[in-house]
Each structure stands twice: as structure tokens, then as C-alpha cells.
Design an enzyme around this catalytic site. Structure first.
Site, PDB file in Angstrom:
ATOM      1  N   THR B 324      31.202  -1.661   8.112  1.00  0.00           N
ATOM      2  CA  THR B 324      30.798  -0.240   8.518  1.00  0.00           C
ATOM      3  C   THR B 324      31.122   0.041   9.956  1.00  0.00           C
ATOM      4  O   THR B 324      31.919   0.983  10.424  1.00  0.00           O
ATOM      5  CB  THR B 324      29.407   0.311   7.985  1.00  0.00           C
ATOM      6  N   PHE B 326      32.713  -1.745  12.043  1.00  0.00           N
ATOM      7  CA  PHE B 326      34.361  -1.890  12.631  1.00  0.00           C
ATOM      8  C   PHE B 326      35.099  -0.865  11.978  1.00  0.00           C
ATOM      9  O   PHE B 326      36.195  -0.528  12.682  1.00  0.00           O
ATOM     10  CB  PHE B 326      34.739  -3.476  11.661  1.00  0.00           C
ATOM     11  N   TRP B 327      34.790  -0.320  10.903  1.00  0.00           N
ATOM     12  CA  TRP B 327      35.627   0.880  10.244  1.00  0.00           C
ATOM     13  C   TRP B 327      35.750   1.885  11.305  1.00  0.00           C
ATOM     14  O   TRP B 327      36.476   2.762  11.343  1.00  0.00           O
ATOM     15  CB  TRP B 327      35.055   1.164   8.862  1.00  0.00           C
ATOM     16  N   HIS B 328      34.356   2.279  12.082  1.00  0.00           N
ATOM     17  CA  HIS B 328      34.408   3.260  12.844  1.00  0.00           C
ATOM     18  C   HIS B 328      35.383   3.127  14.209  1.00  0.00           C
ATOM     19  O   HIS B 328      35.710   4.174  14.935  1.00  0.00           O
ATOM     20  CB  HIS B 328      33.133   3.664  13.509  1.00  0.00           C
ATOM     21  N   GLY B 329      35.762   2.085  14.576  1.00  0.00           N
ATOM     22  CA  GLY B 329      36.754   1.957  15.713  1.00  0.00           C
ATOM     23  C   GLY B 329      37.037   0.288  16.054  1.00  0.00           C
ATOM     24  O   GLY B 329      36.121  -0.275  15.660  1.00  0.00           O
TER      25      GLY B 329
END
Lengths: 394, 472
Positions: B324, B326-329
């Protein structure tokens, strides 16, 4: 039991009708929004384009030209967005409405401009960056060390935040510029400091000392500064009796533009010329000679303060019929532009250098022009932010 | 293109609406025409911001469409092996594309930093919306493989699912299984249209009136640097960011859901007043719900969820939260932020659960908000080091508790902070609940058009760009 049932049925019905009522109004509001959306869109398409914005002092984006390359690198899209918002219906009105809304809700700082009381706008003061200031003063000390025989003076004018504290918005964070300026004076050796803070602070109605819409000082402040500088440099102020004459009363300066607040107008005055001294002004890099330090055409433009010298130039030389034998070099920013005219009768020659635009070493001028006096004339905000002095002296 | 731009509001939206309703709904009355208009509009919408990367999106659509057909065909032939290999290949392809375009720079520069090799990062710009549409596509492939859905037979309908402009670039992440019926069969009506328009304006106002204004305050605080900050300034700054990111993100979701409604779609909700949460678990049930549910359905539950032994559940949770974050940026502070939440959630689940129940709710809310705000510092900071310095200032590592900058911010932005805070909590529905139903319905008639006009004022005034003669 029976009664209860009826009641709950009634409640259900009113609930249903109020829900329906809500639905009707929701539809109506959606309809109004849709009408506004399409109206704005159509009006934007048929409206006539404006080329220039007086308030923003720039040319507005016009219809973007289509090409495949501008499409592929996205330039066309950026231009289209800029075009649509630049040419938007009643753009200036919307911007001023926005500022009104912001100010109404308490905002007192827009685009680095403090919105003060009684229509006073303030340039947000520069921070004192020790390292940056040290670079500048070190370079200045070096210059002095190389030119021991030349009388060197420094006068740093405080900005309006220092003098007009009473007009600042409540709680606005402002530094003590008197302390900052004294700190700079102390780190310079061989310079004769001229204190402008003290005399300006003593003035009874200080609201006359700075423009309300611009970051510069007025002729009234210049009068006081001139008296101080003349005394500090040993000149005789009585030798030049002048008057200030107003030349425009519709000046809306940089602070008004930055904040987008155009509620007040300022008056600019210029001093009368000395009666017994003739002079010639040479703009060195521009290769232009005139007989006046004033540029009246600037009074018809947005930047009316540029009536003094027509703005800032790298090097300007004034040669006069003064009986003085002295040659003065002024190293300066734009605050000096309104004061230098008063120095003309006191020198044979005045060489004005603006390090921000002057691309040579200042030492060269000192050597070739046999300068006898140097005056550093700045305002605190510019001096604190400056990096060009150190660059041009090394 | 973004919703809060002049291009979108003046040209794109009116044009798309007019074409859709005139040509699609009124004249031809054909679902295919309506879908085609939306597809073309969506592709233009995407290409407007990404004239090059649209090719990547089209390739991804094409590849996954074929892969989906192959999986279904193999399954029909009971060829489990082939179905599995196509499925795995498709998943690797999608993660590979996302990984390459989003994370290659980070990995190369981190690797170069550790090993000291002079590797140059690729400096590829991130394709807009790739994280969102890749996740949407993956929901299709996974659900198809699991047999939950049927493959989409028409390429252009599948393309419409992936590229549908309302939720294309910032969510909500709509799963294929939730929307497949609407793609083939939906009915536009006044109810969904007017609800949609009102919702869109709410979202637009959140973005233009609140998020942008609050964001500029945080930007000025952050720019001054943690070393010159007072405790008060740091808290005002992160409070502004806390509100900004909520209004920005939930505003975008509101606009997406609203626009969906305008074209007859019904998307899932994405936010449910996250800032009234009284625990971290509660917060994540209310914040970016479509992403949490994606990770729950496609990562957490396949890993075994919480139907395993405690160590395995902890492992599962940490995997989900690492991802999660990592998904954000593509930056390490997002990973830190994800791990931070993973740890907090595990603590809540196993240790604090019984303890917390004895504490009054208001205190739980307060502690949750502080924890969330600390999280936002990690999220918004330019680097992990800067994040820790900022958090240090918040908790007293500063020369002063309150300075002039802080009190000036507080006096001049007090109204904005208060309005923002009220709008982030269900204050509006509470207050209007006190009104008679009649007055409540009158209010919306005045409110939405007024907000729209305000949005226009805010949008245009943001482009105010005075040229100051630089020679001064």
C-alpha cells in the site's frame, strides 16, 4: 395499535414527500449549474480576445497555433489552457473578487505582499541570510582595501515595514531592520555609515514616506535621506534649494499588481532641477545621451516610478557644470534613482552602477574615471537578497 | 487533463455531455453509440495530458483483452494449465509495466547509491493514472481467472472500462465485476444526473476552494524548513496538509462519482469521513476505500487473510501495508508510511484492542488524528530525514513554541482552517439535519450554483500572473 400504524404511515408519507421535494430542488440546482456551464462555455467561445492586461502588466495568451509537434510535446495543451483562462470572461473582475473573498476571510498575505491597514501594502521583508550577507560584505571590504584613498559611504534605507509598523496587519512577522542594517554597517570596515532609520523613524506622519501600492520610498523620504547623506558626506544641502512637484496621482505600483489589489492610488513627485547647473546624462551600455534624469513617458506606463532615469540601467554617467572637482560613484538599487538627482549639483561627475545589470568589474571604473568618492545606496530588502555585488566585485 | 482546469470545464465537459445526450441518448438511443462517444472522449481526455503514453495504455488494454479471452477459452476447454500460465503471464506483464514506469528510477538510483556505481536513472516521467488503471485491469484478470466474471467480448467496451475518464486518473478503483453490467446496460435519468452534477460541484469545490488554498499554506510552511520552524507553525502546516490531501483526494473521487452519475454510472464510494475515525483500523475503513478493498480482495485474502496463525496474519498484514505504501509513490518515505500503518494496525489488532475500549471516544479520536497527521508528515516530506526533523519539531524539538510566523498564520488563516475542519467532519449534514426538510431542499438550490460560481472564481484567479518589471 391501530393508531400507531396510521401514525407511522403518515410519517412515511411526509418522509416520502420531503424526499420528493428534495429531489425536485436537486434537479433544479443541477439544471442551473448545467445552464451556467453551457453559458460560460458558449460565451468563452464567442467573446472577443483581449491582447493586453493592464493589471497584470503583460500580454495575454492568444489563440494557440496547432501543429503536430506542439501536440506531441504537450505545448498545444498548455497554451490552450493558458488561452482559456487568460481570455476568460470578466477575468479581472473575478481576480479582484477572489482577493476580496480572501481578505474578507482574514487573509493578509498574498503573493509575498502584506495587506496592511489604510490601503497600505508591504513588501514581505527579506530574511537575513548570514552566509549571503557575509559574501557581500567581504567583497565590499576587499574593494575598500584596494582603494584606501577613496572616501566610501554606505546608506541602507529601511523598508516600509520598519517605519510604518502601525499600518502592518496584526501579528505580521517582520524583522528589526534597524538592527539588521547596523549589523551590516558593523561588518564593513573603512565605510562611513549613514543612518537613515533614525531620521525616518522620527518623522511625525510616516505614512507619507512610502507609497501605499509600491515597494519604493517617496520624495518625502528622499528629502530626509538626502539631508542625512549630505551631512554624512560633508556636502552643503543649502547649495541646492529644490521643490517637489507632483507629476502623477494615479500610480499603482508593484505591490498592487502582485497582490491584485487596486483600491488605492499614489502620487509621485519629482524635484525641480537646480537653476545654476547644467548636466548631461549618458546611458553607457545603451549608447544614449539625454539632458534629463527624468523620463516623462514612463508616467503613461504601468511602472510610473521609472520616471526616475527611465528605470534601472547597468551604468549611467551624469556630467554637470558644477564647480566641484569631485567624481562620485554610486553603487545602488532602484531606491537611489529618486535620490541621485539631488546629488547632481555637488559633483563634477556621477557614475551610477547597478551591479545587478553591470557585467564588468567595478574596479575598472574606479581606475579609469579617477573616482574620489563612493556611495553605496540600497534599501534593506534588496541588499539582503543581493548576490550580484559579491559576483561583480570578485 | 484534470477536472479543475479551464480546458475541461469550458470545452471538454460541455462538449462530451452535449454529444452524449444528443447523439447517444436522444437520437440513436443506442448503447453502442453512447459507449463509443464515451470511449473517444476518454481517449482524448487521457491523450490531452499524455499524448505519448496513451500508446502504453492502448497496448495494455489490447494485451489484457486478449489475455482475458485466452484465459476464458482455456477454462472452457478445461485446460487448467494453460489458463494458469496465461494468467501468470498477464499478471507479470501488468506488474512489470507498472514496476518499470513507476519504480525503475527509484530502484536504479537506490542501487547506485548503495553500490556507488555511476548508474544513471532513466528519468522516465510517470504515466498519469497508471497505478489506477493497472489495478483496474488486474481486478479484471484475477476475477476472470477465479471464475467470478465472464470475459468481455467487445474490445471497445473493455477499452471503455479501462479508460473511462471520470475515474481514469485518480480513482476510485472500480472493479470490473462491479461495473460490467453498467457498461452494457445503464439508464440515464434525472435522478442520477442531478445527483451527479451536485456531487461533481461538491468535489470541484473541495479541490479548488479548499485543497488548493490549504495546500499553499502548507507549501509555504514546508519551504521555510524544519530548522526555522516553531512548534505552532509545524502543527498548523501539517494540519493544513491533512485537510488538503483529504479534500484533494476525496474531492477528486466526488467529481468522479458525480461525473459517473451524469453518464448513468454508479461507482463505489471512496471516502466516508475518515477524520471522524476513532482508531487506525476505523480510519482505513473510511479512507480510500476502493484501494483498501482491492488489496483485501486480491492480496490479503489470497495470502490467507486472518484465517491463519498469528505470525502468518502479521506477515500478511505487513505485506499488504508495504505494498500500500509503495503503491502511493516511488519513494522510500511512502514505504515508511505504509510500514508505519502496518505496525499501528497490528498493534491495534493484538495489543491495544482491549485497552483502547476503556478510553473515552473523544480521546481515541484525538490520538488517532495525531497518528494520522504524523503519517502525513512521512507522506508529504521530500525525504525520510526531513520527515523525522519535521516530526521532531512537532513534538518540541524547536527553538520556540510559537513565533511570529505561526501566530500570523493562525490569525490570517483561522477562518479557512475552521471552515476546512468543519467540512472534513459531517458538520454540514448535522446542521442541515436541524433544518426542516423544506428548508434543507431550498438550501441545495442556492448552495450548488453558488459553489460553482465560487469554483470558477478560484480557478481563474489562480492563473493571475502579474509581470513585475524585473529590473527593480
Amino acid at each position: 395499535m391501530e393508531k400507531k400504524k396510521v401514525n407511522s404511515k403518515n410519517v412515511k408519507r411526509t418522509k416520502k414527500s420531503s424526499k420528493q421535494d428534495y429531489f425536485v430542488y436537486e434537479c433544479l440546482s443541477a439544471l442551473i449549474v448545467t445552464v451556467i456551464l453551457f453559458a460560460v462555455s458558449l460565451l468563452s467561445l464567442i467573446g472577443k480576445d483581449r491582447e493586453y492586461s493592464e493589471n497584470e502588466n503583460r500580454y495575454l495568451t492568444t489563440k494557440p497555433q496547432f501543429s503536430w509537434s506542439s501536440l506531441m510535446d504537450g505545448k498545444f495543451m498548455d497554451d490552450a489552457e493558458a488561452y482559456l483562462s487568460d481570455q476568460f470572461l470578466l477575468r479581472d473582475k473575478l481576480v479582484s473578487l477572489r482577493t476580496d473573498i480572501d481578505v474578507f476571510f482574514g487573509k493578509r498575505e498574498i503573493n509575498d505582499v502584506y495587506i496592511g491597514k489604510k490601503h497600505f501594502l508591504f513588501e514581505k521583508p527579506s530574511v537575513f541570510n548570514e552566509a549571503r550577507v557575509k559574501k557581500t560584505t567581504d567583497a565590499m571590504n576587499n574593494l575598500k582595501a584596494k582603494n584606501q584613498g577613496i572616501n566610501t559611504y554606505i546608506a541602507i534605507a529601511p523598508n516600509s515595514t520598519e517605519i510604518l509598523g502601525g499600518y502592518l496587519p496584526s501579528n505580521a512577522p517582520v524583522p528589526n531592520q534597524t538592527e539588521q542594517i547596523n549589523k551590516i554597517y558593523q561588518s564593513l570596515s573603512g565605510y562611513t555609515p549613514i543612518d537613515l532609520c533614525g531620521p525616518l523613524k522620527k518623522v511625525q506622519d510616516p505614512q507619507e514616506l512610502y507609497y501605499r501600492t509600491d515597494h519604493h520610498w517617496t520624495s518625502k523620504a528622499v528629502d530626509i535621506a538626502y539631508a542625512e547623506i549630505a551631512r554624512g558626506m560633508g556636502l552643503d544641502p543649502a547649495a541646492y534649494q529644490y521643490q517637489n512637484l507632483p507629476v502623477t496621482d494615479s500610480f499603482q505600483g508593484t505591490l498592487a499588481s502582485s497582490a491584485g489589489i487596486f483600491s488605492a492610488k499614489d502620487t509621485i513627485s519629482v524635484p525641480t532641477c537646480p537653476s545654476d547647473v547644467m548636466y548631461r546624462v549618458t546611458y553607457v551600455d545603451e549608447n544614449r545621451v539625454t539632458t534629463s534624469v527624468f523620463d516623462p513617458q514612463k508616467l503613461n506606463s504601468k511602472s510610473k516610478y521609472e520616471v526616475f532615469f527611465g528605470g534601472n540601467y547597468s551604468q549611467v554617467v551624469i556630467e554637470s557644470s558644477s564647480s566641484s572637482e569631485k567624481v562620485l560613484m554610486v553603487v545602488k538599487d532602484s531606491y537611489a534613482n529618486s535620490l541621485i538627482p539631488l546629488l547632481i549639483p555637488h559633483y563634477k561627475k556621477i557614475i551610477i552602477v547597478d551591479p545587478r545589470y553591470y557585467n564588468d568589474n567595478i574596479q575598472n571604473i574606479i581606475d579609469t574615471e579617477s573616482v574620489t568618492d563612493i556611495l553605496w545606496l540600497y534599501n534593506a530588502n534588496t541588499f539582503l537578497n543581493d548576490t550580484s555585488i559579491a559576483a561583480k566585485l570578485s | 487533463m484534470v477536472f479543475s482546469s479551464a480546458t475541461f470545464l469550458i470545452v471538454f465537459l460541455p462538449l462530451t455531455m452535449a454529444l452524449y445526450y444528443l447523439l447517444g441518448v436522444k437520437i440513436t438511443k443506442s448503447m453502442a453509440v453512447k459507449n463509443l462517444i464515451l470511449l473517444i472522449a476518454s481517449l482524448i481526455f487521457y491523450a490531452w495530458g499524455e499524448p505519448v503514453y496513451i500508446i502504453l495504455m492502448l497496448l495494455s488494454i489490447f494485451f489484457n483483452f486478449i489475455a482475458g479471452k485466452d484465459i476464458e477459452q482455456a477454462q472452457r476447454r478445461k485446460d487448467k494449465k494453460k489458463a494458469k500460465s496465461v494468467f501468470i503471464f498477464a499478471i507479470i506483464f501488468n506488474i512489470g509495466v507498472l514496476g518499470f514506469f513507476k519504480y525503475a528510477n527509484l530502484f536504479i538510483s537506490t542501487f547506485a547509491g548503495i553500490t556507488g556505481l555511476g548508474l544513471r536513472p532513466l528519468n522516465l516521467p510517470l504515466p498519469v493514472g497508471i497505478s489506477f488503471y493497472t489495478f483496474q485491469i488486474m481486478s479484471y484478470i484475477i476475477d476472470l481467472y477465479k471464475g467470478n466474471i465472464k470475459a468481455q467480448k467487445k474490445l471497445f467496451v473493455f477499452a471503455l472500462y479501462v479508460s473511462l475518464f471520470p475515474q481514469l486518473i485518480a480513482g476510485p478503483i472500480v472493479k470490473y465485476k462491479d461495473i460490467s453490467d453498467q457498461l452494457m446496460n445503464r439508464k440515464e435519468n434525472w435522478a442520477s444526473y442531478s445527483k451527479g452534477i451536485n456531487r461533481f460541484i461538491i468535489g470541484l469545490s473541495k479541490k479548488l476552494i479548499l485543497a488548493n488554498t490549504l495546500g499553499s499554506i502548507y507549501a509555504s510552511v514546508q519551504a521555510s524548513g524544519a530548522e526555522n520552524m516553531s512548534v505552532l507553525t509545524a502543527w498548523i502546516g501539517i494540519f493544513c496538509y491533512t485537510l488538503q490531501i483529504y479534500f484533494d483526494f476525496s474531492g477528486y473521487s466526488d467529481m468522479a462519482i458525480g461525473l459517473g452519475g451524469v453518464f448513468g454510472f454508479e461507482f463505489c464510494e471512496n471516502f466516508n469521513y475518515p477524520y471522524i475515525a476513532i482508531s487506525i483500523t476505523d480510519f482505513w475503513r473510511r479512507w480510500h476505500m476502493s484501494l483498501s478493498s482491492w488489496f483485501r480482495d486480491y492480496v490479503y485474502i489470497p495470502l490467507g487473510g486472518n484465517r491463519c496463525k498469528v505470525p502468518r496474519v502479521i506477515f500478511n498484514l505487513m505485506v499488504v501495508w508495504l505494498l500500500t505504501g509503495f503503491w502511493h509513490g516511488a519513494a522510500w518515505n511512502f514505504v515508511l508510511w505504509g510500514v508505519y500503518y502496518g505496525i499501528l494496525l497490528i498493534l491495534e489488532k493484538y495489543i491495544l484492542d482491549n485497552l483502547v475500549k476503556k478510553i473515552p471516544k473523544i480521546l481515541r479520536w484525538f490520538v488517532t488524528m495525531v497518528a494520522v497527521m504524523v503519517g502525513w508528515v512521512m507522506f508529504s516530506a521530500p525525504s525520510i530525514g526531513e520527515a523525522f526533523r519535521y516530526i521532531g519539531v512537532m513534538f518540541g524539538r524547536s527553538a520556540s513554541f510559537a513565533d511570529a510566523t505561526g501566530s500570523f498564520l493562525l490569525t490570517t488563516d483561522f477562518a479557512l482552517l475552521l471552515i476546512g475542519f468543519a467540512c472534513a467532519l459531517p458538520v454540514y449534514s448535522f446542521l442541515t439535519g436541524l433544518l426542516s426538510p423544506k428548508k434543507r431542499s431550498r438550501l441545495i438550490l442556492a448552495l450548488t450554483p453558488l459553489l460553482f460560481v465560487l469554483c470558477i472564481i478560484f480557478m481563474i484567479s489562480e492563473t493571475y500572473n502579474p509581470f513585475l518589471y524585473f529590473r527593480f
